[in-house]
Scaffold this motif. Structure first.
Motif, short mmCIF file in Angstrom:
data_model
loop_
_atom_site.label_atom_id
_atom_site.label_comp_id
_atom_site.label_asym_id
_atom_site.label_seq_id
_atom_site.Cartn_x
_atom_site.Cartn_y
_atom_site.Cartn_z
N SER A 88 44.85 30.13 47.20
CA SER A 88 44.49 29.30 46.61
C SER A 88 42.85 28.79 47.17
O SER A 88 42.43 27.69 47.20
N CYS A 133 41.36 38.51 53.97
CA CYS A 133 41.31 39.30 52.67
C CYS A 133 41.77 38.24 51.42
O CYS A 133 42.19 37.42 51.55
N GLY A 135 42.76 38.55 47.10
CA GLY A 135 43.33 39.36 45.98
C GLY A 135 42.36 39.75 44.81
O GLY A 135 42.10 40.43 44.32
N THR A 136 41.34 38.54 44.55
CA THR A 136 40.38 38.69 43.62
C THR A 136 38.92 38.97 44.15
O THR A 136 38.80 39.20 45.47
C1 LIG Z 1 50.16 31.64 47.49
C2 LIG Z 1 49.05 32.69 47.24
C3 LIG Z 1 47.49 32.02 47.00
C4 LIG Z 1 46.76 33.19 46.69
N1 LIG Z 1 45.62 32.66 46.19
C5 LIG Z 1 44.49 33.64 46.03
C6 LIG Z 1 43.31 32.96 45.36
O1 LIG Z 1 43.10 31.83 45.27
N2 LIG Z 1 42.23 33.91 45.35
C7 LIG Z 1 42.48 35.21 45.85
O2 LIG Z 1 41.41 36.25 45.55
N3 LIG Z 1 43.60 35.95 46.19
C8 LIG Z 1 44.50 34.92 46.29
N4 LIG Z 1 45.91 35.53 46.91
C9 LIG Z 1 46.28 36.89 47.16
C10 LIG Z 1 45.84 37.05 48.59
O3 LIG Z 1 44.55 36.59 49.19
C11 LIG Z 1 46.06 38.75 49.00
O4 LIG Z 1 47.07 39.09 48.63
C12 LIG Z 1 45.94 39.07 50.25
O5 LIG Z 1 45.70 40.41 50.38
C13 LIG Z 1 46.85 38.52 51.10
O6 LIG Z 1 46.73 38.98 52.51
P1 LIG Z 1 48.05 39.33 53.42
O7 LIG Z 1 48.65 40.65 52.95
O8 LIG Z 1 47.44 39.53 54.92
O9 LIG Z 1 49.00 38.21 53.31
C14 LIG Z 1 46.90 34.67 47.00
C15 LIG Z 1 48.19 35.02 47.36
C16 LIG Z 1 49.17 34.08 47.72
C17 LIG Z 1 50.60 34.37 48.39
#
Ligand SMILES: Cc1cc2nc3c(=O)[nH]c(=O)nc-3n(C[C@H](O)[C@H](O)[C@H](O)COP(=O)(O)O)c2cc1C
Length: 195
Positions: A88, A133, A135-136
Motif C-alpha cells: 500500500s 521490493c 510489485g509495480t
Molecule cells: C497487501 C499488499 C499490498 C501491496 N501494495 C503494493 C503497492 O502499493 N505497490 C506496489 O508496487 N506493490 C505492492 N504490493 C506488491 C509487493 O510489494 C510485492 O509482491 C513484493 O515483491 C513483495 O515482497 P515479498 O515477496 O518480500 O513479500 C503489495 C502486496 C501486498 C501483499
C-alpha cells in the motif's frame, strides 16, 4: 570472531522476494568472514505501540512480548540488513509496527539524552542496509518505505550504507529472475561482512 551480521526479514512471505535478497546478502556476509543470524519477524510476537509513554522514563518499552528480544539482537549486531516490501505504497505493516516499537530508542536519545549504544567504540562501526521490493514500477513507489527505514536506522545510530530497492518484482520468487539484483545484494553483503 567475525563481524556480527543480522538480517531481519519483515515480509509475511517467508520465501518472499525481500527475504531471498536478505538471505543472499547475509550469505555474502558469511563468506566475507562475518558471523550471521537470520531472523524472520513473523516468528515473533510483536504488538503495536500503545503510545502509553511507558518508555519515556526508562528508554525501555513496557510491553512484554518479543520486541525486546529483537531489539537486543539488533543492538548486539555490527551490521543490520532490514528487508521489507512495499505494501500500500509504504513499508509493510509488519515492519512499521516493529519500527513504531523502536520509539523506546527515540525516548532514550531525545528525552533521556542517552546513546543507543553505550559502548562508544562500537558506535561508528555499525552499518546497515535496507532491502525492498515493489510489485509495480510507479514513480516514487519506494519513497514512503525509504523514509521510514532511514528514520529507523538513524534512531538506532546505524549508518545506512546502502538501499537496495527493486520495482516490478511481484510474484513470490520473481527476484530470482533478476540476476543483477542478486549480484548487487551479494556485493553489498561482501562489503558489509568484511571487518
Ligand atoms: C497487501 C499488499 C499490498 C501491496 N501494495 C503494493 C503497492 O502499493 N505497490 C506496489 O508496487 N506493490 C505492492 N504490493 C506488491 C509487493 O510489494 C510485492 O509482491 C513484493 O515483491 C513483495 O515482497 P515479498 O515477496 O518480500 O513479500 C503489495 C502486496 C501486498 C501483499
Amino acid at each position: 570472531m567475525g563481524t556480527k551480521c543480522l538480517a531481519l526479514a519483515c515480509s509475511p512471505r517467508r520465501d518472499g522476494n525481500t527475504a531471498l535478497l536478505a538471505g543472499q546478502a547475509l550469505e555474502a556476509c558469511r563468506r566475507a568472514g562475518g558471523q550471521t543470524e537470520f531472523l524472520f519477524l513473523a516468528d515473533y510476537r510483536c504488538a503495536p505501540c500503545r503510545a502509553c509513554e511507558g518508555c519515556y522514563a526508562t528508554g525501555r518499552c513496557v510491553v512484554d512480548d518479543d520486541a525486546g528480544f529483537l531489539f537486543d539482537r539488533i543492538l548486539a549486531a555490527d551490521r543490520l540488513i532490514l528487508a521489507a516490501p512495499v505494501f500500500s505504497m509504504g513499508i509493510c505493516a509488519q515492519a512499521k509496527m516493529f519500527i513504531d516499537r523502536a520509539q523506546q530508542f527515540w525516548a532514550a536519545r531525545y528525552l533521556l539524552g542517552k546513546s543507543v549504544v553505550p559502548d562508544r567504540e562500537r558506535r561508528p562501526a555499525r552499518r546497515g542496509v535496507f532491502i525492498s521490493c515493489a510489485g509495480t514500477t510507479l514513480p516514487g513507489v519506494f519513497d514512503g518505505a525509504l523514509q521510514v527505514a532511514r528514520y529507523f536506522f538513524k534512531m538506532l545510530e546505524i549508518d545506512l550504507f546502502a538501499t537496495l530497492c527493486y520495482a516490478g518484482v511481484d510474484k513470490r520468487g520473481d527476484i530470482l529472475k533478476n540476476a543483477a539484483a542478486l549480484e548487487e545484494a551479494d556485493r553489498v553483503g561482501l562489503i558489509l561482512g568484511g571487518s
